[in-house]
Design a protein around this motif. Structure first.
Motif, mmCIF file in Angstrom:
data_model
loop_
_atom_site.group_PDB
_atom_site.id
_atom_site.type_symbol
_atom_site.label_atom_id
_atom_site.label_comp_id
_atom_site.label_asym_id
_atom_site.label_seq_id
_atom_site.Cartn_x
_atom_site.Cartn_y
_atom_site.Cartn_z
ATOM 1 N N CYS A 126 0.802 -1.218 0.000
ATOM 2 C CA CYS A 126 0.000 0.000 0.000
ATOM 3 C C CYS A 126 0.832 1.264 0.000
ATOM 4 C CB CYS A 126 -0.912 -0.009 1.214
ATOM 5 S SG CYS A 126 -0.029 0.152 2.796
ATOM 6 N N LEU A 145 2.974 -5.236 4.708
ATOM 7 C CA LEU A 145 3.946 -6.012 3.916
ATOM 8 C C LEU A 145 5.372 -5.532 4.161
ATOM 9 C CD1 LEU A 145 2.374 -6.545 0.367
ATOM 10 C CD2 LEU A 145 2.026 -7.824 2.475
ATOM 11 N N CYS A 146 5.528 -4.259 4.469
ATOM 12 C CA CYS A 146 6.865 -3.672 4.572
ATOM 13 C C CYS A 146 7.367 -3.655 6.017
ATOM 14 C CB CYS A 146 6.836 -2.243 4.027
ATOM 15 S SG CYS A 146 5.893 -1.145 5.106
#
Ligand SMILES: Cc1cc2nc3c(=O)[nH]c(=O)nc-3n(C[C@H](O)[C@H](O)[C@H](O)COP(=O)(O)OP(=O)(O)OC[C@H]3O[C@@H](n4cnc5c(N)ncnc54)[C@H](O)[C@@H]3O)c2cc1C
Ligand code: FES
Ligand code: FES
Lengths: 297, 195
Positions: B72, B79-80
């Motif tokens: 996103c 995710l990061c």
């Protein structure tokens, strides 16, 4: 256009850099709001002044009748502080509702208040706690209550070269009952549709003083003085609660968005205020994080 | 999921791969370079970055550590996820200069050659992933949880892991993996607190 990054060592350094940079300078603390605004092109500063390394802006201390929290203290540090847990459980509960662990671990309390978003959870609960901020700038220092701080959506009374240095939160009276409610429509980590912070100071079943704060339904978090006036001096029962909830609806001025239409949000103001005050009528209230408290071991 | 309404406005287009000695000044928005010194997966790192670089890009493009994913780029999807001084953080929201003096852990910092970290092993055994794109973030978030609280129950796990989105598993196997990791760590003498 180039972007210069300045790591300020002291509050004075930071203020000097902000004066030099003028309108082109922006403070960065945790960066969670600022980086988004930067990425989205909402702001295009030429200087970023990082205040994260200024020792004087961190820390949490007990000053007898209040706790003073340094502006760059992270939300996680605040919510896991034993002192805050003991004296201000309602704040712990509200901080536990901010986004995710990933945001809470980086976002700072000063940054949260300086951002001026009406939906911010800490802002609403701190308003109900009569918190104030100490600002430092080119003309020295001043204290500002949160009601004066929040001016408009994403607009605060913080001057262009001013910094939030610390936040003072008076300890609630032993007779105070406090609660914070955040209604989310989608996922737990979303911003609230309607946020309600409420405080009733109760003596012998009567309400001596009250704070009713709404978040996410106006340009800033707002108090509802009309509802507070109705609560003050009253025994807290269903009739007065219903009346306060209707007055809250009248004070709300929400914008319809993907979290609901304006009409829906107004209806939810009534429901959430009723729930909050009903909870407080029956007991001291308390923190409600979905899974209890965290400690920073 | 804060900020959903601004999702479309987020810049998420193709980006140039930038190497430390080979930076071309992107027209329009050049930020001045500065040095940053931090600890990455246990080793000191000295790096020259641009003021506006975000950490997930620096990891992937400059340091070739592609275990950190991004989705996103607005702090929502997880995710990061990296660990900053041991706590989960969205590396898409961290400016690289903010790393100065900090301790950063990425998925590459877990386990060692031929030996999985107990949390990784638990995810493999309990099928805590399918496509795997969310997995580095899930595992790092879980690692931090277990460092704080070695024996979390399911509500604690779900509260902590909120916002590490997974489109595949339905989360049940992720929760199971974390419980299993807690047991593994308890058997092996507790989580390393250095993660
Ligand atoms: C995905 C996501 C979800 C979120 N969900 C929620 C939520 O559910 N509830 C909630 O309450 N919040 C939420 N937030 C907002 C978050 O709480 C704020 O972004 C954060 O508190 C800002 O603090 P910061 O330290 O990161 O500020 P920064 O991003 O560093 O700064 C924010 C603003 O304040 C200014 N500033 C910072 N510190 C100071 C200071 N000391 N003096 C003067 N100016 C200063 C900066 O110049 C900038 O304009 C969410 C954010 C994200 C990214
Ligand atoms: S890319 Fe989604 S949280 Fe960072
Ligand atoms: S395994 Fe595919 S998104 Fe989680």
């Amino acid at each position: 256009m180039s972007l210069d990054y300045i790591r300020a060592g002291t509050t004075e350094d930071a203020i000097a850099a902000l004066i030099r940079g003028g309108d082109d300078a922006k403070v960065v603390a945790g960066g969670t709001a600022l980086v988004l605004m930067l990425q989205e092109g909402f702001i295009a500063p030429r200087y970023l002044v990082d205040i994260g390394r200024i020792a004087a802006l961190g820390g949490i201390r007990d000053v007898g009748d209040a706790v003073i929290i340094g502006a760059t203290t992270t939300l996680w540090q605040v919510m896991t502080s034993p002192l805050v847990g003991r004296r201000l459980p309602v704040l712990v509960g509200a901080l536990g509702r901010v986004a995710t662990v990933r945001i809470r671990s980086v976002a700072t309390l000063g940054g949260n208040l300086a951002h001026g978003d009406p939906r911010l959870d800490p802002a609403a609960v701190l308003l109900a706690l009569d918190a104030s901020v100490r600002l430092a700038g080119p003309d020295g220092e001043r204290w500002l209550g949160l009601e004066e701080l929040f001016v408009d959506e994403l607009t605060t009374a913080i001057g262009p070269a001013e910094l939030v240095v610390e936040i003072r939160i008076p300890y609630p009276d032993p007779s105070s009952r406090l609660t914070y409610r955040k209604l989310v429509g989608q996922t737990m980590d979303d911003y609230g549709v309607v946020n309600v912070a409420a405080r009733l100071d109760v003596d012998d079943g009567r309400c001596r003083d009250a704070r009713l704060v709404l978040g996410a339904v106006a340009a800033t978090p707002i108090r509802v003085p009309a509802a507070e006036a109705v609560l003050r001096g009253a025994g807290i029962g269903p009739a007065v609660i219903a009346q306060a909830a209707e007055l809250a609806r009248e004070a709300a001025d929400p914008v319809g968005d993907l979290r609901g239409s304006a009409g829906y949000k107004c209806d939810m103001v009534v429901v959430e205020v009723r729930r909050a005050l009903t909870e407080l009528a029956s007991g001291p209230g308390g923190p409600a994080t979905p899974a209890g408290r965290w400690s920073d071991s | 999921m804060g900020c959903v309404q601004t999702y479309k406005r987020v810049h998420n287009g193709p980006r140039m791969t930038v190497h430390p000695n080979n930076r071309s000044a992107a027209p329009g928005s050049v930020s001045s370079r500065l040095d940053v010194h931090f600890e990455l997966n246990g080793s000191p790192v000295d790096l020259t970055v641009e003021a506006s670089d975000v950490v997930c890009d620096v990891l992937r493009d400059q340091l070739d550590l592609t275990g950190t994913k991004f989705g996103c780029r607005i702090g929502v999807c997880g995710l990061c996820t990296v660990l900053l001084d041991g706590m989960p953080a969205s590396s898409c929201l961290l400016l690289a200069p903010m790393l100065e003096g900090r301790r950063l852990t990425t998925i590459e910092g877990l386990g060692s050659d031929g030996r999985l970290d107990p949390v990784q092993a638990a995810f493999a055994e309990e099928q805590g992933f399918q496509c795997g794109i969310c997995t580095p973030g899930q595992i790092l978030a879980a690692r931090a949880l277990l460092a704080h609280e070695p024996d979390p129950d399911e509500p604690r796990i779900r509260d902590w892991m909120t916002g590490n989105l997974c489109r595949c598993t339905g989360y049940a196997s992720i929760v199971r993996s974390i419980r299993s990791a807690a047991n593994r760590l308890a058997e092996s003498g507790g989580p390393e607190r250095s993660a």
